[in-house]
Write an enzyme that holds these catalytic residues in place. Structure first.
Site, PDB file in Angstrom:
ATOM      1  N   SER A  70       0.594  -1.290  -0.249  1.00 40.32           N
ATOM      2  CA  SER A  70       0.019  -0.224  -0.116  1.00 40.32           C
ATOM      3  C   SER A  70       0.618   1.432   0.365  1.00 40.32           C
ATOM      4  O   SER A  70       1.994   1.147   0.503  1.00 40.32           O
ATOM      5  CB  SER A  70      -0.776  -0.590   1.018  1.00 40.32           C
ATOM      6  OG  SER A  70      -2.181   1.146   1.500  1.00 40.32           O
ATOM      7  N   TYR A 114      -1.078  -0.560  10.918  1.00 37.59           N
ATOM      8  CA  TYR A 114      -1.734  -0.935   9.021  1.00 37.59           C
ATOM      9  C   TYR A 114       0.349  -0.317   8.511  1.00 37.59           C
ATOM     10  O   TYR A 114       0.634  -0.865   7.653  1.00 37.59           O
ATOM     11  CB  TYR A 114      -2.456   0.200   8.886  1.00 37.59           C
ATOM     12  CG  TYR A 114      -3.528  -0.626   6.870  1.00 37.59           C
ATOM     13  CD1 TYR A 114      -3.398  -1.110   6.894  1.00 37.59           C
ATOM     14  CD2 TYR A 114      -2.825   0.509   6.268  1.00 37.59           C
ATOM     15  CE1 TYR A 114      -3.517  -1.597   5.426  1.00 37.59           C
ATOM     16  CE2 TYR A 114      -3.323  -0.309   4.740  1.00 37.59           C
ATOM     17  CZ  TYR A 114      -3.996  -0.974   3.919  1.00 37.59           C
ATOM     18  OH  TYR A 114      -4.323  -0.823   3.476  1.00 37.59           O
ATOM     19  N   LYS A 137       2.405  -3.131   5.732  1.00 35.00           N
ATOM     20  CA  LYS A 137       2.543  -3.150   4.258  1.00 35.00           C
ATOM     21  C   LYS A 137       3.967  -2.292   4.392  1.00 35.00           C
ATOM     22  O   LYS A 137       4.539  -2.619   3.261  1.00 35.00           O
ATOM     23  CB  LYS A 137       1.575  -1.464   4.102  1.00 35.00           C
ATOM     24  CG  LYS A 137       0.202  -1.830   4.504  1.00 35.00           C
ATOM     25  CD  LYS A 137      -0.059  -3.749   3.699  1.00 35.00           C
ATOM     26  CE  LYS A 137      -1.517  -3.883   3.456  1.00 35.00           C
ATOM     27  NZ  LYS A 137      -1.566  -5.181   2.690  1.00 35.00           N
TER      28      LYS A 137
END
Length: 297
Positions: A151, A164, A168
């Site tokens: 991401s 998160y 990533k």
């Protein structure tokens, strides 16, 4: 039917494994590979979604099988490998580590440790497991490829998204390392780093409702479709590209952070002060850990 030129590419007529295939980007990978003449092993924890994906793959002219798999469980991923080897009757030529969950909306120190663990178990360990299990076969075969779905969060480091972001960023680093290890062989590695994609990722239970609502609105207005992102990624993989940063906003953030790191961090911090947080929501409950693995952007 795929053209003769496309059939010579990695993504043409590929025996592939796609995790997180029950929806979103994973489903788009499976159906696009079907259009390119592929046979696809579709993996997810969502049995109903997998059945729908298999039907769409067959409708697109491909062949598929569904495998229930929790990518956070190494034994499950090993079973996925063995099933793929039997069903394809050879080492998969393309492995797409896509499964993931969304998380966000909390400051570091406020997010429950359970959310950190679940996010890293699926988003980072899931990709580690996929690479660990499938890389030796690709190395022995001397051809094929791995696509890891990360991401833009892996390099933008936006506030209130620490778990998160970390998951990533780890996927990006793992992909870079793997690409170096496969350099000079016939195995290509690509890491996908999009911003907003119109999928169901924003409905995950680890995303604060206020942050999720804002993300959904942005994605509906400015997000790319999963199909567009997937076509771009597969074509880039055919060309041997390591990084796929498909959207203009992601490319701008990518360059700005590298050219102007201090102003970028200051700007991200300023933006973070205006983002919705759980303290703005009355009687915000503690959320349960989700069982589903959807595409994570």
């Amino acid at each position: 039917m795929a053209s003769p030129l496309r059939s010579r590419k990695r993504t043409g007529h590929a025996g592939a494994v796609v995790t997180g295939a029950a929806s979103g980007i994973g489903r788009a990978f499976a159906t696009e590979l079907a259009r390119r003449g592929g046979r696809i092993v579709c993996a997810d924890v969502d049995e109903a979604g997998l059945k729908e994906t298999v039907g769409l793959v067959e409708k697109a002219g491909g062949d598929a099988t569904a495998v229930l798999c929790d990518v956070g469980d190494l034994a499950d991923v090993q079973r996925l490998h063995d099933t793929a080897l039997d069903w394809l009757e050879r080492t998969p030529a393309l492995v797409i580590n896509n499964a993931g969950i969304g998380a966000g909306g909390h400051l570091v120190g406020d997010a429950p440790i359970t959310e950190w663990r679940r996010t890293l178990d699926v988003n980072l360990w899931g990709v580690i497991h996929g690479c660990h299990v499938f890389a030796p076969g690709l190395r022995a075969a001397g051809h094929g490829g791995i696509i890891n779905v990360a991401s833009a969060a892996g390099f933008t480091a936006a506030p209130r998204m620490a778990a998160y972001n970390v998951s990533k960023a780890g996927v990006v680093s793992l992909s870079e390392t793997l690409a170096a290890e496969f350099s000079g062989t016939g195995v290509a590695v690509t890491v996908l780093c999009p911003t907003f994609v119109r999928t169901n990722i924003f409905g995950g239970e680890l995303i604060d409702p206020g942050a999720a609502g804002m993300a959904k609105r942005i994605a509906s207005f400015a997000g790319f479709s999963p199909e567009r992102v997937v076509r771009t990624t597969l074509d880039a993989h055919d060309r041997g590209r390591l990084y796929v940063v498909p959207q203009p906003d992601a490319q701008l953030l990518w360059r700005t952070k590298r050219l102007l790191p201090a102003p970028y961090t200051a700007g991200a911090g300023l933006l973070g002060r205006f983002l919705p947080g759980p303290e703005a929501l009355p009687d915000h409950p503690t959320r349960s850990i989700p069982a589903s693995q959807e595409d994570a952007r």
